[in-house]
Design a protein around this motif. Structure first.
Motif, PDB file in Angstrom:
ATOM      1  N   THR A 132       0.932  -1.164   0.123  1.00  0.00           N
ATOM      2  CA  THR A 132      -0.029  -0.040   0.060  1.00  0.00           C
ATOM      3  C   THR A 132       0.930   1.308   0.029  1.00  0.00           C
ATOM      4  O   THR A 132       0.515   2.362  -0.723  1.00  0.00           O
ATOM      5  N   SER A 133       2.127   1.198   0.437  1.00  0.00           N
ATOM      6  CA  SER A 133       2.835   2.573   0.713  1.00  0.00           C
ATOM      7  C   SER A 133       3.517   2.679  -0.752  1.00  0.00           C
ATOM      8  O   SER A 133       3.706   3.857  -1.089  1.00  0.00           O
ATOM      9  N   PHE A 134       3.880   1.886  -1.454  1.00  0.00           N
ATOM     10  CA  PHE A 134       4.354   1.959  -2.920  1.00  0.00           C
ATOM     11  C   PHE A 134       3.311   2.483  -3.651  1.00  0.00           C
ATOM     12  O   PHE A 134       3.404   3.510  -4.579  1.00  0.00           O
ATOM     13  N   GLU A 135       2.048   1.935  -3.336  1.00  0.00           N
ATOM     14  CA  GLU A 135       0.759   2.289  -4.183  1.00  0.00           C
ATOM     15  C   GLU A 135       0.714   3.725  -4.004  1.00  0.00           C
ATOM     16  O   GLU A 135       0.519   4.667  -4.914  1.00  0.00           O
ATOM     17  N   LEU A 136       0.448   4.096  -2.792  1.00  0.00           N
ATOM     18  CA  LEU A 136       0.465   5.483  -2.227  1.00  0.00           C
ATOM     19  C   LEU A 136       1.337   6.499  -2.888  1.00  0.00           C
ATOM     20  O   LEU A 136       1.274   7.646  -3.511  1.00  0.00           O
ATOM     21  N   ALA A 137       2.652   6.106  -2.614  1.00  0.00           N
ATOM     22  CA  ALA A 137       4.003   6.668  -3.224  1.00  0.00           C
ATOM     23  C   ALA A 137       3.893   7.160  -4.761  1.00  0.00           C
ATOM     24  O   ALA A 137       3.807   8.245  -5.164  1.00  0.00           O
ATOM     25  N   GLY A 138       3.432   5.953  -5.567  1.00  0.00           N
ATOM     26  CA  GLY A 138       3.546   6.333  -6.951  1.00  0.00           C
ATOM     27  C   GLY A 138       2.140   7.117  -7.336  1.00  0.00           C
ATOM     28  O   GLY A 138       2.296   7.983  -8.144  1.00  0.00           O
TER      29      GLY A 138
ATOM     30  N   GLY B 260       7.457   5.109   5.840  1.00  0.00           N
ATOM     31  CA  GLY B 260       7.458   4.149   4.588  1.00  0.00           C
ATOM     32  C   GLY B 260       6.871   4.880   3.240  1.00  0.00           C
ATOM     33  O   GLY B 260       7.643   4.791   2.149  1.00  0.00           O
ATOM     34  N   VAL B 261       5.754   5.885   3.365  1.00  0.00           N
ATOM     35  CA  VAL B 261       5.321   6.425   2.136  1.00  0.00           C
ATOM     36  C   VAL B 261       6.381   7.496   1.679  1.00  0.00           C
ATOM     37  O   VAL B 261       6.772   7.426   0.346  1.00  0.00           O
ATOM     38  N   ALA B 262       6.973   8.288   2.792  1.00  0.00           N
ATOM     39  CA  ALA B 262       7.944   9.265   2.051  1.00  0.00           C
ATOM     40  C   ALA B 262       9.230   8.584   1.427  1.00  0.00           C
ATOM     41  O   ALA B 262       9.824   9.080   0.402  1.00  0.00           O
TER      42      ALA B 262
END
Ligand code: NCD
Length: 312
Positions: free
Chosen positions: A62-68, A293-295
Motif C-alpha cells: 500500500t505504501s508503494f501504491e500511495l507513493a506512486g 515508509g510512504v515518504a
C-alpha cells in the motif's frame, strides 16, 4: 548523490554513506510535503508502476501504491501465487509480459532470495526489491533509518539492537548493512537457533540474552517470528519465546532511558513484543515507521525515475 547509472534498488549491501544520506534527505522533503498535502503530482505522470507481489503484504504494497499515486504514476497491483507453478519459468514469462506493457517501475516481492535481481536483468523497467526471501528489504531499512534520524538527529554513533528471528529476516539483513554503513554499532540478540551462523562476520556483536543485549542501547528493533520460513523446532513455543526474548517493559528497562522501540510489522503481539510497549507513545515509533515508509518510497521512485531519464 546516487550514481546516475543506478537504475534499480535491489539491496543495501554495496550502497555507501553519501548515497544513503542523499536518499534520506530527499525522503525528508517528502515527509514535509506529505504532511502539508502539497506533493508534486507530475514527476511520474504518464509512467506506469506495477506492484508485483508473489508474497503477502499490507504496509509495503500500500505504501508503494500511495507513493506512486502521490507522484502521479498509473499504479497497477498484481498479486501472484507461486504455489503451483515453476517459479523460474513464471518469472521469465512475467518479465516478457511486463516488457510488452512498457512498465517503467516494477516493485517486486518474492519468497525466493534473488528473484528481483533476476527480473532486473530481464525487464526494461527499474526494479525495486520489496523483500526477497531471507535476503534483503532495502526500502524497509531506509525508512527505519529515516525514522531514527528524525528522532535522534543522526545515525552515526548510535547503538542499535536487532532482536529475535534474525535468521529469517530480510529486514534485519538490510538494516545491518545500512546501519553499519552509516556509522552505527549494531547488536543482534536472539537464541542461537534464530541467529545466522557467523553473523558476527557482518560486523555486528552477538548476544543470546536480552538483558545484556539491550544494555544501554539507543534503539531496540524487534522482528517478527517468521514462522512461514522456519523449519520446525527452532522455537519451543511462543510463550517460552516471549518469556526470554519478547520485549516487555522489564526487558526494555535495560536500554537507554530514551531508547526508541521499532518493529517493521506485522507484529505478533505477546510473542515478540508486549502490547503495552508496542503502543507506548513515549517509546514506540512503530506508527511513525509506517508514515516514513510512504515518504521513503516516494524518494526511491523519484530517484530511480530521474536516473532512468538521465540514462535515456
Ligand atoms: C517485513 C517483511 O515482509 O519482510 N514486513 C514489512 O515489509 N513491513 C517483515 C515481516 O514480514 O516480518
Amino acid at each position: 548523490m546516487a550514481p546516475p547509472s543506478r537504475r534499480h534498488l535491489l539491496q543495501i549491501e554495496g550502497m555507501d554513506r553519501p548515497e544513503i544520506g542523499a536518499l534520506l534527505d530527499l525522503a525528508e522533503s517528502y515527509v514535509l510535503l506529505n504532511r502539508t498535502g502539497k506533493t508534486p503530482r507530475d514527476l511520474l505522470r504518464g509512467r506506469t508502476l506495477i506492484n508485483l507481489f508473489f508474497e503477502d503484504s499490507t504496509r509495503t504494497r500500500t505504501s508503494f501504491e500511495l507513493a506512486g499515486k502521490r507522484l502521479g504514476a498509473d499504479v497497477l497491483n498484481m498479486s501472484v501465487s507461486t504455489s503451483s507453478v515453476n517459479k523460474g519459468e513464471t518469472l521469465l514469462d512475467t518479465a516478457a509480459t511486463l516488457n510488452a506493457m512498457h512498465c517503467d517501475l516494477l516493485v517486486v516481492r518474492h519468497d525466493q532470495s534473488g528473484a528481483p535481481h533476476l527480473l532486473a536483468q530481464k525487464v526494461e523497467a527499474s526494479v525495486v526489491n520489496a523483500g526477497d526471501g531471507t535476503h534483503e528489504h532495502p526500502t524497509q531499512a531506509l525508512l527505519d533509518a529515516l525514522t531514527i534520524r528524525r528522532r535522534r538527529g543522526r545515525i552515526e554513533g548510535l547503538t542499535v539492537a536487532i532482536c529475535g528471528d534474525v535468521m529469517h529476516s530480510r529486514v534485519a539483513r538490510s538494516n545491518i548493512h545500512l546501519l553499519l554503513a552509516m556509522g552505527a554499532s549494531v547488536r543482534v540478540v536472539g537464541p542461537p537457533t534464530l541467529l545466522p551462523s557467523a553473523v558476527e562476520r557482518l560486523g555486528v556483536e552477538v548476544f543470546h540474552d536480552m538483558a545484556s543485549g539491550l544494555a544501554g542501547v539507543d534503539v531496540v528493533m524487534m522482528l517478527r517470528l517468521q514462522k512461514e520460513r522456519m523449519a520446525k523446532g527452532l522455537v519451543p513455543s511462543a510463550r517460552e519465546f516471549f518469556r526470554f526474548f519478547g520485549l516487555d517493559k522489564a526487558k526494555l528497562a535495560a536500554a537507554a532511558p530514551h531508547a526508541l522501540v521499532m518493529h517493521p510489522g506485522p507484529m505478533n503481539r505477546g510473542v515478540e513484543i508486549a502490547s503495552d510497549v508496542a503502543d507506548d507513545p513515549l517509546r514506540s515509533v512503530i506508527r511513525e515507521q509506517v508514515e516514513m515508509g510512504v515518504a521513503m518510497r516516494m524518494a526511491v521512485l523519484d530517484r530511480l525515475t530521474r536516473a532512468a531519464l538521465a540514462n535515456a
